[in-house]
Design a protein around this motif. Structure first.
Motif, PDB file in Angstrom:
ATOM      1  N   ASN A  40      49.117  38.608  43.508  1.00  0.00           N
ATOM      2  CA  ASN A  40      48.535  37.269  43.637  1.00  0.00           C
ATOM      3  C   ASN A  40      47.652  36.951  42.434  1.00  0.00           C
ATOM      4  OD1 ASN A  40      49.787  37.077  46.120  1.00  0.00           O
ATOM      5  ND2 ASN A  40      47.951  37.570  47.294  1.00  0.00           N
ATOM      6  N   PHE A  41      46.873  37.951  42.016  1.00  0.00           N
ATOM      7  CA  PHE A  41      46.010  37.755  40.845  1.00  0.00           C
ATOM      8  C   PHE A  41      46.867  37.551  39.597  1.00  0.00           C
ATOM      9  CE2 PHE A  41      43.544  38.962  37.186  1.00  0.00           C
ATOM     10  CZ  PHE A  41      42.303  38.403  37.429  1.00  0.00           C
ATOM     11  N   VAL A  66      37.273  40.312  34.806  1.00  0.00           N
ATOM     12  CA  VAL A  66      36.037  41.003  35.203  1.00  0.00           C
ATOM     13  C   VAL A  66      35.690  40.592  36.629  1.00  0.00           C
ATOM     14  CG1 VAL A  66      33.619  41.425  34.659  1.00  0.00           C
ATOM     15  CG2 VAL A  66      35.259  41.024  32.799  1.00  0.00           C
ATOM     16  N   THR A  67      35.974  41.478  37.566  1.00  0.00           N
ATOM     17  CA  THR A  67      35.750  41.166  38.984  1.00  0.00           C
ATOM     18  C   THR A  67      34.425  41.717  39.500  1.00  0.00           C
ATOM     19  OG1 THR A  67      37.021  43.157  39.567  1.00  0.00           O
ATOM     20  CG2 THR A  67      38.205  41.048  39.522  1.00  0.00           C
ATOM     21  N   HIS A  68      33.841  42.701  38.790  1.00  0.00           N
ATOM     22  CA  HIS A  68      32.605  43.321  39.266  1.00  0.00           C
ATOM     23  C   HIS A  68      31.698  43.640  38.082  1.00  0.00           C
ATOM     24  CE1 HIS A  68      35.442  43.984  42.551  1.00  0.00           C
ATOM     25  NE2 HIS A  68      34.418  44.194  43.359  1.00  0.00           N
ATOM     26  N   ALA A  78      37.898  53.726  43.870  1.00  0.00           N
ATOM     27  CA  ALA A  78      38.382  53.302  45.183  1.00  0.00           C
ATOM     28  C   ALA A  78      39.369  52.149  45.084  1.00  0.00           C
ATOM     29  CB  ALA A  78      37.209  52.910  46.074  1.00  0.00           C
ATOM     30  N   GLY A  79      39.223  51.308  44.051  1.00  0.00           N
ATOM     31  CA  GLY A  79      40.117  50.165  43.894  1.00  0.00           C
ATOM     32  C   GLY A  79      39.675  48.930  44.650  1.00  0.00           C
ATOM     33  N   LYS A 112      37.076  43.574  48.407  1.00  0.00           N
ATOM     34  CA  LYS A 112      37.567  42.830  47.245  1.00  0.00           C
ATOM     35  C   LYS A 112      38.240  43.781  46.270  1.00  0.00           C
ATOM     36  CE  LYS A 112      36.070  39.764  43.487  1.00  0.00           C
ATOM     37  NZ  LYS A 112      34.923  39.097  42.824  1.00  0.00           N
ATOM     38  N   THR A 113      39.434  43.407  45.816  1.00  0.00           N
ATOM     39  CA  THR A 113      40.186  44.229  44.880  1.00  0.00           C
ATOM     40  C   THR A 113      39.492  44.296  43.522  1.00  0.00           C
ATOM     41  OG1 THR A 113      42.282  43.682  45.964  1.00  0.00           O
ATOM     42  CG2 THR A 113      42.406  44.513  43.707  1.00  0.00           C
ATOM     43  N   VAL A 114      39.424  45.494  42.962  1.00  0.00           N
ATOM     44  CA  VAL A 114      38.801  45.712  41.659  1.00  0.00           C
ATOM     45  C   VAL A 114      39.855  45.564  40.560  1.00  0.00           C
ATOM     46  CG1 VAL A 114      37.636  47.378  40.165  1.00  0.00           C
ATOM     47  CG2 VAL A 114      37.051  47.250  42.596  1.00  0.00           C
TER      48      VAL A 114
END
Length: 236
Positions: A74-75, A200-202, A218-219, A225-227
């Motif tokens: 999806n991303f 950049v998700t985190h 962990a992912g 939320k997906t990393v």
């Protein structure tokens, strides 16, 4: 060995030039992707996603993303892929070769991609390292296509040699980056052809670096939320 970044490229984007250069090396220098090419990329992690972004920036007509996680697909579709494909589950007793051929057949059918001629896949980049992805990619390519291996998996994997021979495929290994790759990576970002910010998700403060590594491993974070890519701020 230093590559200055222009004022219109942020320090955070600058920190992403290393993985982007990996993608530039495989997609531009080795695969020689150009306008109108059709490319399939296995693995929608950071490197795979950046390979998609580079292919799109170079003018690829079709960028197909393949991954086993729907969230990552999806991303990928929202970021740089024109098409996405979630492989079917492996059947009981099905060997890797038969499974790879079945995935290849189902992908081409689902996405209405021909095996030869205009619209066929002429480039495959594997950013997963998985044996079944490597085999599937070789089956997917049109005659005279180019396969580039970026992902590192098992040191020895079986490959469909007949597909390589019969279609006269070019099979190349890609190891990190080389001369000119950083310069092109910086240029693509500076000109707005590749947008690194969505990856950049985190973000974590320097004192929380251990947590950043744990989340990356962990992912997903504690909220599910997906990393994609984690940034750690420099010490203040």
């Amino acid at each position: 060995m230093l590559h200055p970044i222009p004022d219109d490229v942020s320090d955070e984007d600058g920190a992403m030039m290393e993985p982007l250069s990996v993608a530039v090396h495989s997609v531009s220098k080795l695969a020689k992707c150009k306008s109108g090419d059709n490319i399939v990329i296995f693995g929608a992690g950071p490197v795979g996603l950046l390979c998609m972004a580079v292919a799109k920036a170079l003018g690829a007509a079709r960028v197909v993303a393949v991954d086993i996680q729907q969230e990552r697909l999806n991303f990928a579709k929202s970021y740089a892929a024109t098409d996405v494909f979630l492989p079917p589950k492996k059947n009981d007793g099905e060997d890797t070769e038969a499974y790879a051929e079945r995935i290849s057949t189902e992908l081409l059918s689902a996405l209405d991609i021909p095996t030869i001629g205009p619209g066929a896949l002429n480039i495959c980049v594997d950013a997963s390292g998985a044996a079944v992805c490597i085999a599937t990619g070789l089956h997917l390519l049109k005659p005279d296509g180019t396969f580039v291996q970026v992902g590192m998996g098992e040191p020895t994997v079986p490959v469909p040699m007949f597909a390589i021979l019969a279609k006269q495929l070019r099979v190349l290994g890609s190891f990190r980056y080389g001369q000119g790759d950083y310069q092109l990576a910086i240029s693509l970002v500076s000109r707005g052809l590749v947008d690194l910010k969505p990856l950049v998700t985190h973000r974590y403060k320097f004192q929380d670096a251990r947590q950043a590594f744990d989340v990356t491993k962990a992912g997903k974070d504690k909220d599910g939320k997906t990393v994609i890519k984690v940034i750690i701020d420099p010490p203040q």
